[in-house]
Scaffold this motif. Structure first.
Motif, PDB file in Angstrom:
ATOM      1  N   PRO A 244       0.983  -1.354  -0.076  1.00 42.01           N
ATOM      2  CA  PRO A 244       0.074  -0.163   0.072  1.00 42.01           C
ATOM      3  C   PRO A 244       0.746   1.241  -0.011  1.00 42.01           C
ATOM      4  N   CYS A 245       0.117   2.325  -0.418  1.00 44.08           N
ATOM      5  CA  CYS A 245       0.812   3.725  -0.179  1.00 44.08           C
ATOM      6  C   CYS A 245       0.356   4.303   0.921  1.00 44.08           C
ATOM      7  N   LEU A 246       0.953   4.795   1.884  1.00 41.72           N
ATOM      8  CA  LEU A 246       0.472   5.587   3.091  1.00 41.72           C
ATOM      9  C   LEU A 246       0.962   6.845   2.810  1.00 41.72           C
ATOM     10  N   CYS A 247       0.008   7.920   3.009  1.00 44.64           N
ATOM     11  CA  CYS A 247       0.148   9.280   3.098  1.00 44.64           C
ATOM     12  C   CYS A 247      -0.765  10.109   3.770  1.00 44.64           C
ATOM     13  N   ALA A 248      -0.108  11.537   3.974  1.00 39.83           N
ATOM     14  CA  ALA A 248      -1.256  12.419   4.625  1.00 39.83           C
ATOM     15  C   ALA A 248      -1.484  13.560   3.416  1.00 39.83           C
ATOM     16  N   ILE A 249      -2.719  13.729   3.409  1.00 42.23           N
ATOM     17  CA  ILE A 249      -3.258  14.836   2.701  1.00 42.23           C
ATOM     18  C   ILE A 249      -4.039  16.091   3.344  1.00 42.23           C
ATOM     19  N   VAL A 250      -3.069  16.979   2.878  1.00 42.18           N
ATOM     20  CA  VAL A 250      -3.380  18.291   3.543  1.00 42.18           C
ATOM     21  C   VAL A 250      -4.003  19.465   2.504  1.00 42.18           C
ATOM     22  N   CYS A 251      -5.340  19.410   2.528  1.00 38.84           N
ATOM     23  CA  CYS A 251      -6.086  20.542   1.362  1.00 38.84           C
ATOM     24  C   CYS A 251      -6.830  21.836   1.870  1.00 38.84           C
ATOM     25  N   GLU A 252      -6.489  22.958   1.303  1.00 41.77           N
ATOM     26  CA  GLU A 252      -7.415  23.958   1.669  1.00 41.77           C
ATOM     27  C   GLU A 252      -8.381  24.208   0.630  1.00 41.77           C
ATOM     28  N   GLY A 253      -9.597  24.411   1.031  1.00 36.87           N
ATOM     29  CA  GLY A 253     -10.572  24.694   0.064  1.00 36.87           C
ATOM     30  C   GLY A 253     -11.456  23.553  -0.505  1.00 36.87           C
ATOM     31  N   GLY A 254     -11.124  22.195  -0.472  1.00 36.57           N
ATOM     32  CA  GLY A 254     -11.448  21.131  -0.717  1.00 36.57           C
ATOM     33  C   GLY A 254     -11.366  20.992  -2.401  1.00 36.57           C
ATOM     34  N   ILE A 255     -12.097  19.952  -3.094  1.00 35.79           N
ATOM     35  CA  ILE A 255     -11.773  19.569  -4.358  1.00 35.79           C
ATOM     36  C   ILE A 255     -13.228  19.433  -4.858  1.00 35.79           C
ATOM     37  N   GLU A 256     -13.269  19.228  -6.364  1.00 38.99           N
ATOM     38  CA  GLU A 256     -14.351  18.921  -7.093  1.00 38.99           C
ATOM     39  C   GLU A 256     -13.907  17.954  -8.216  1.00 38.99           C
ATOM     40  N   VAL A 257     -14.935  17.026  -8.656  1.00 43.59           N
ATOM     41  CA  VAL A 257     -14.715  16.120  -9.465  1.00 43.59           C
ATOM     42  C   VAL A 257     -14.305  16.729 -10.793  1.00 43.59           C
ATOM     43  N   ALA A 258     -13.403  16.381 -11.539  1.00 41.26           N
ATOM     44  CA  ALA A 258     -13.095  17.012 -12.748  1.00 41.26           C
ATOM     45  C   ALA A 258     -13.234  15.796 -13.958  1.00 41.26           C
ATOM     46  N   LEU A 259     -13.984  16.299 -14.835  1.00 37.08           N
ATOM     47  CA  LEU A 259     -13.969  15.172 -15.994  1.00 37.08           C
ATOM     48  C   LEU A 259     -12.833  15.164 -17.043  1.00 37.08           C
TER      49      LEU A 259
END
Length: 208
Positions: A193-208
């Protein structure tokens, strides 16, 4: 037992209670009100503790010792990364170290997508609007194509993943994605597995 207004032997009742029995309500009440009996109890407890400390230490049996050290190793193997995570989420390094203990059993974290387990991280006051998670991506798992509404940083703690532009981000490295950028994480590199920490300002939205 009461004797001349005092407990005959407060140590016996109280010490047995502290070993798992139920302390008698009368004894409890008397110890709370009688300084003399409370001091006798404290002296008895100190004597018992002194006896225990005077006993020679007994080394654990070989297999138990191995299991104990293996358990500690699993919990603390990400400790060197704790200061970097602490800086990303604005917490004390020791708080980050304890948060990383969850990665000793990463696949026990809640599932978010097929092949993806996540656990929210608490952030400090300077990251109050930040979304932070620990992530376990198993082989075959992926993060779909998405657009960042704010800056994102992914700190890889173990393993590696590829980005759709061909880059491979490995343990100890960070992927920085500025606001407005679009990408996916299509592949976990390697068999584990790949283990990581994700730190995000403002969130995300699905992109096609």
């Amino acid at each position: 037992m009461m004797l001349a207004g005092h407990l005959d032997d407060p140590s016996e009742d109280a010490l047995l209670a502290r070993a798992g029995g139920a302390r008698d309500a009368e004894v409890e009440a008397h110890l709370g009100a009688c300084g003399d009996c409370a001091r006798r109890l404290a002296a008895a407890e100190a004597a018992v503790a002194a006896v225990a400390l005077a006993l020679p230490p007994v080394p654990p049996e070989g297999r138990l010792r191995s299991r104990l050290f293996a358990s500690v190793d699993r919990l603390e193997r990400f400790t060197p990364m704790a200061p970097r995570l602490a800086a990303l989420i604005d917490v004390a390094p020791d708080d980050a170290r304890r948060a990383l203990h969850a990665l000793s059993e990463p696949e026990a974290m809640p599932a978010a997508l097929p092949g993806m387990h996540v656990l929210p991280l608490e952030t400090g006051p300077r990251r109050a609007t930040t979304n932070a998670i620990l992530v376990c991506l198993t082989p075959g798992g992926c993060i779909p194509r998405h657009r960042h509404l704010g800056e994102e940083r992914i700190l890889v703690l173990e393993g590696a993943f590829s980005v759709d532009d061909g880059r491979v981000i490995r343990a100890g490295e960070e992927l920085h994605s500025p606001a407005g950028s679009i990408h996916s994480i299509p592949t976990v590199v390697g068999d584990g597995p790949c283990l990581c920490a994700i730190v995000c300002e403002g969130g995300i939205e699905v992109a096609l």
